[in-house]
Design an enzyme around this catalytic site. Structure first.
Site, PDB file in Angstrom:
ATOM      1  N   GLU A   1      -1.469   1.365 -17.184  1.00  0.00           N
ATOM      2  CA  GLU A   1      -1.268   0.068 -17.846  1.00  0.00           C
ATOM      3  C   GLU A   1      -2.077   0.010 -19.136  1.00  0.00           C
ATOM      4  OE1 GLU A   1       0.465  -2.495 -16.459  1.00  0.00           O
ATOM      5  OE2 GLU A   1       0.797  -1.659 -14.457  1.00  0.00           O
TER       6      GLU A   1
ATOM      7  N   GLY B   1       5.854   2.861  -8.620  1.00  0.00           N
ATOM      8  CA  GLY B   1       7.107   3.005  -9.359  1.00  0.00           C
ATOM      9  C   GLY B   1       8.202   2.145  -8.761  1.00  0.00           C
TER      10      GLY B   1
ATOM     11  N   ASP C   1      -7.879  -1.703  -7.416  1.00  0.00           N
ATOM     12  CA  ASP C   1      -6.570  -1.590  -6.771  1.00  0.00           C
ATOM     13  C   ASP C   1      -6.706  -0.827  -5.438  1.00  0.00           C
ATOM     14  OD1 ASP C   1      -3.422  -1.534  -7.096  1.00  0.00           O
ATOM     15  OD2 ASP C   1      -4.009   0.530  -6.647  1.00  0.00           O
TER      16      ASP C   1
ATOM     17  N   LYS D   1      -6.240  -2.104  -1.411  1.00  0.00           N
ATOM     18  CA  LYS D   1      -5.376  -1.416  -0.447  1.00  0.00           C
ATOM     19  C   LYS D   1      -6.156  -0.976   0.795  1.00  0.00           C
ATOM     20  CE  LYS D   1      -2.219   0.064  -4.111  1.00  0.00           C
ATOM     21  NZ  LYS D   1      -1.941   1.124  -5.101  1.00  0.00           N
TER      22      LYS D   1
ATOM     23  N   VAL E   1       0.852  -1.202   0.000  1.00  0.00           N
ATOM     24  CA  VAL E   1       0.000   0.000   0.000  1.00  0.00           C
ATOM     25  C   VAL E   1       0.882   1.245   0.000  1.00  0.00           C
ATOM     26  CG1 VAL E   1      -1.838   1.265   1.174  1.00  0.00           C
ATOM     27  CG2 VAL E   1      -1.743  -1.231   1.371  1.00  0.00           C
TER      28      VAL E   1
HETATM   29  N1  HSE Z   1      -1.192   0.700 -10.015  1.00  0.00           N
HETATM   30  C1  HSE Z   1      -0.984   1.304  -8.753  1.00  0.00           C
HETATM   31  C2  HSE Z   1      -1.225   2.790  -8.826  1.00  0.00           C
HETATM   32  C3  HSE Z   1       0.415   1.106  -8.203  1.00  0.00           C
HETATM   33  O1  HSE Z   1      -1.492   3.326  -9.895  1.00  0.00           O
HETATM   34  O2  HSE Z   1      -1.147   3.419  -7.790  1.00  0.00           O
HETATM   35  C4  HSE Z   1       0.640  -0.236  -7.624  1.00  0.00           C
HETATM   36  O3  HSE Z   1      -0.142  -0.443  -6.498  1.00  0.00           O
END
Ligand code: HSE
Length: 447
Positions: free
Chosen positions: A181, A306, A192, A196, A123
């Site tokens: 992505e 990143g 996502d 978290k 997270v």
């Molecule tokens: N894909 C996520 C984001 C990062 O854009 O924050 C990895 O958890």
């Protein structure tokens, strides 16, 4: 290490350049790395024989003390983590999807074997939030955890706000620049962030809520018009993930009822007042605001994704385990007593998600209506009869021309005071039934 993608390469890079870092970094040795393709060119200068295509060979290797899982996805990651634990190895993982869904199973297996499973990178990328919630803030009664915990969507929303651009346009640009992505669904549809917040909920409240039941709304249907209207009214739109206790009373000593502690946990685009600490978090940055008793508000801010930031968190976990092993002379990844990073992550309370209709919040509503006398009055009556108090109501020009014979249209934006969701829905049903209201075009929560 399992995986040598963006995060894995970041970890390998830190481990291969120990100069100027904590002295323990130089003592760590990368023994084996499981990759999908041995032939893929890699910028890192890795020792020959380090790579294998067999992840089990890494997990089963007796010379490996700590397994670092950075493959992502549910399987084979979950099985490999459990296999490592069964072999008595400590695990460090950045895998929010696995921890959000299988955290209980993994924690139980780890507790049984007495091994560490550390998840700081799962997270907030480089932001320390897991250990602070588990340990540093442990004495607090946490009222609310709210955050911007997806960098991709925050980047898109920041640009929509700054440029007045449409969602699809900014997404395409973000993909071209590598910020989103090719398949952006997990980010833009909110999954996502929901993974978290499920993890943060467990740490903050000591109980698990079922990940699939977390109400989740992404930004993929957000209209640039609402970002614009929000700005005119003094708000910025952010994808917020929130977990909060229901009611302001401290819980009774026995959260032992079947439902236990009632929590409101959700992810959705939210209008945030411009002066709020989360409103100024822009680009790919993340921020998590923790509100606790007695600490007050504590905000964690920084790069949420990143290679470098995420690897920073992974390596910190590795160092924690290595440090404890060194201090206790531990072998095979076992705890050996002393500090227990698993303790605060344990399930020590029954928690459940509250019925959404029983939550209270402010709302933003955009209605497409006819532009004629009495419409605002009727809308006001519908809200009033349902017991919903209006904070502001503003009319903007609609799309209709008002040409001869054609009634012109208007857009009416309403911000409500805090109200029970059930009352608000009741009012919206009545408004939708008005002949002069063409559409409830948008409905967003407001902080
Ligand atoms: N894909 C996520 C984001 C990062 O854009 O924050 C990895 O958890």
């Amino acid at each position: 290490m399992l995986g040598l993608g963006t995060v894995g390469a970041g970890v390998a890079s830190i481990l291969s350049t120990p100069e100027g870092r904590h002295p323990l970094v130089a003592d760590l040795q990368l023994r084996r790395i499981a990759v999908r393709d041995l032939e893929r060119p890699r910028p890192l200068n890795l020792a020959p024989g380090l790579l294998t295509t067999c992840p089990e060979a890494v997990v089963d290797d007796p010379a490996v003390d700590i397994v670092v899982e950075v493959i992502g996805g549910l399987e084979p990651a979950r099985s490999l983590i459990l296999r490592a634990i069964a072999a008595g190895k400590a695990v460090v993982t950045a895998n929010k999807a696995v921890i959000a869904r299988h955290g209980d199973e993994i924690a139980a297996a780890a507790a049984e074997k007495g091994v560490y499973v550390l998840i700081e990178a799962a997270v907030g990328g480089g932001i320390p939030i897991i250990e602070p919630l588990k340990q540093s803030l442990g004495g607090n009664r946490i009222q609310r955890v709210s955050g911007i915990i997806n960098g991709t969507t925050n980047y898109i929303l920041s640009r929509m706000a700054a440029e007045g651009a449409a969602y699809g346009e900014v997404l395409a640009d973000a993909q071209r620049l590598g910020y989103a992505e090719a398949d952006p669904a997990a980010d833009v549809e909110g999954g996502d962030a929901a993974d978290k917040i499920a993890i943060l909920t467990r740490l903050a409240y000591g109980g698990t809520v079922p990940r699939p039941a977390i109400p989740t709304e992404g930004i993929h249907q957000l209209d640039a018009r609402d970002v614009d209207y929000a700005a005119r009214l003094g708000f910025v739109v952010k994808l917020l993930a929130v977990a909060q206790r229901v009611g302001s009373e401290p819980p009774k000593p026995a959260d032992t009822t079947a439902a236990g502690l009632q929590l409101d946990v959700r992810v959705h685009p939210t209008l945030v007042p411009r002066g709020h600490p989360l409103a100024g978090v822009n680009g790919v940055n993340n921020a998590i605001l923790v509100e606790g008793d007695p600490v007050g508000q504590v905000m964690f801010y920084g790069p949420g994704a990143g290679a470098g930031p995420t690897a920073s968190a992974v390596v910190a976990d590795i160092l924690n385990i290595a440090g404890i092993r060194q201090a206790t002379g531990g072998g095979s990844g076992t705890q050996g007593g002393g500090l227990d990073p698993l303790l605060a992550a344990g399930n020590w309370r029954q928690c459940s998600l509250v019925d959404g209709a029983l939550t209270t919040h402010r709302n933003y509503v955009r209605l497409r209506t006819s532009d004629q006398a009495g419409v605002i009055g009727q809308i006001g009556s519908c809200f009033g009869q349902a017991g919903v108090s209006i904070q502001s109501i503003v009319q903007y020009a609609g799309e209709g021309s008002g040409a001869a014979g054609e009634a012109s249209s208007a857009e009416i934006v309403v911000i409500t005071h805090e109200v029970l969701e059930a009352r608000f829905r009741h009012a919206l049903d009545a408004i939708e039934a008005l002949a002069e209201v063409h559409q409830v075009a948008a409905c967003l929560r407001t902080l």
